[in-house]
Design an enzyme around this catalytic site. Sequence first.
Site, PDB file in Angstrom:
ATOM      1  CG  ASP B  23      28.850  -6.024  -6.981  1.00  0.00           C
ATOM      2  OD1 ASP B  23      29.027  -7.033  -6.327  1.00  0.00           O
ATOM      3  OD2 ASP B  23      27.693  -5.377  -6.806  1.00  0.00           O
ATOM      4  CG  ASP B  25      22.005  -8.450  -5.870  1.00  0.00           C
ATOM      5  OD1 ASP B  25      21.358  -9.084  -6.528  1.00  0.00           O
ATOM      6  OD2 ASP B  25      21.608  -8.108  -4.734  1.00  0.00           O
TER       7      ASP B  25
END
Lengths: 307, 307
Positions: B23, B25
Amino acid sequence: MCDEISPNIAKEISNNVDNFLFDCDGVLWNANEVIPGSLETVKGLKALGKRVFYITNNSTKTRAEYAEKCVKLGFPASEEEIVCTSYISALYLHNMNFQGKIYVVGNPSMGEELDRFGLKHTGIGPDPPDDNQAGLQVVSGLTLDPEIKCVLVGFDKYISYPKMMKAASYARQKDCIFLATNEDTHLPMDVPFVIPGTGTIVASVKVPARREPLVMGKPETNMFRCLQKAHNLDPARCMMVGDRCNTDISMATNCGMQSLLVLTGVSTLSDVETYKASGDPTQATYVPTYYANKLGQLGKLLGFSIP
Amino acid sequence: MCDEISPNIAKEISNNVDNFLFDCDGVLWNANEVIPGSLETVKGLKALGKRVFYITNNSTKTRAEYAEKCVKLGFPASEEEIVCTSYISALYLHNMNFQGKIYVVGNPSMGEELDRFGLKHTGIGPDPPDDNQAGLQVVSGLTLDPEIKCVLVGFDKYISYPKMMKAASYARQKDCIFLATNEDTHLPMDVPFVIPGTGTIVASVKVPARREPLVMGKPETNMFRCLQKAHNLDPARCMMVGDRCNTDISMATNCGMQSLLVLTGVSTLSDVETYKASGDPTQATYVPTYYANKLGQLGKLLGFSIP
């Protein structure tokens, strides 16, 4: 199962109930067609000295406008007998002596009911073009008005991303009251497409706000609580008549009223059986005290002249 | 509790994991600031011969645009290493050999990814003024296009009542595929107001449609399933690295991958404790295999040079 109304039950109802609360669409009329026998039953109950109220989740009419609609269809109705969510939302804020400003996601009738109580709000209609532009930039120069201490959401056909952003931003603040008129997912209309209801507009604010609003409409109890307060009603001597188990009947159960399901609208007897068999405490509130094929059946059993 | 990574665990990870899914952010960067140590860790893993993928729920960028963002921040990334929901939605329809037309509530990047697969759709942007006007009449002269057999909903800042009406009308049809890119309620941004996320747009369609969409993004498994198919991945030799337990970690658990929670984003260790203690089967999927204070901790334990 719950009991179908019979001559004995009709007599009991007549003896024990002073106040009849009617859901309208699916009970008194369908769209703009009066359901045969409903008119005579309502008039007959009034002639017996019973109090009659019209209870609707509709947030797009003021009480005056809704009374006008009733009268146009032949039902005796004054403004005081109408309980609609635009009015109840304004009354709720008035009763709590709300002094701030209200961010409204709504329609002209909601604005009018707020105005009648002198409640300050942000206005109705499409967003001002500048705000709209700023909102569409997503991370924008929007500023929040510190006076706003309530978000009220009802039916709004001008719902937009900037409105969702502003309403959710206010509703996210801990000291902000968050109200919704009702959460009906869609309007039950005989058209080949889906007409999104107020529940759709409410979802578009409560999802980003990550907070549940206080809902005025059925199946929540606030509509009845306001009516009860205004007219000093004893729930045990009230009967709610409706066509939807998960709104009308559930509100009745939650308020300690008796209820009569009429089969001229949304819910069926097989729905009632499902709810009864479910063992689920919420669904248990959907089971009515009695049912009738139509409202006129009650009128007939009470000896009113039904053509 | 799950284990904090240690020298031994890092060694095990290095031996047993061939593919790292990141992932972005909250793991690699926060807003546009690289989280110290992340860059070196990703580069170090690549130098060890590990495969690296960037997995984002963001529906507003194409794979190419997202790769560009990664590269701009210093992360080595090619289009093939990006898994974003605009692309996965198009790939999903392509893989099923979808032949109809798609009603899109979305943004230009979604349109671009559909176009690249030659999928027919209704276009992006504000509704045409005539449709908009018809929709605002609520019960209107709108007509449904019989060619449309799929509704795809992603982030759309031009969401409007007429769009909700049309999307819900199509999605309500039994033979219509109903897809959503993701259901993130809001964008986690450091601003004093709420930025509604794709979950808000999706809610405004699924509530009136009274139907759940098939969701492409995390925590659902479709993103990984597409990646798995394209690259012939063995989940047991994959590790998902994320900052959100209820999306990143849940997807990893649901796909049979190992997972590493980094504490530089949304979820905290106390969240993990809560999920572990809940006894709830959904929350059990939120518990990661390991955790690290930041991604750089893994790099350090693997002997990479972290400044």
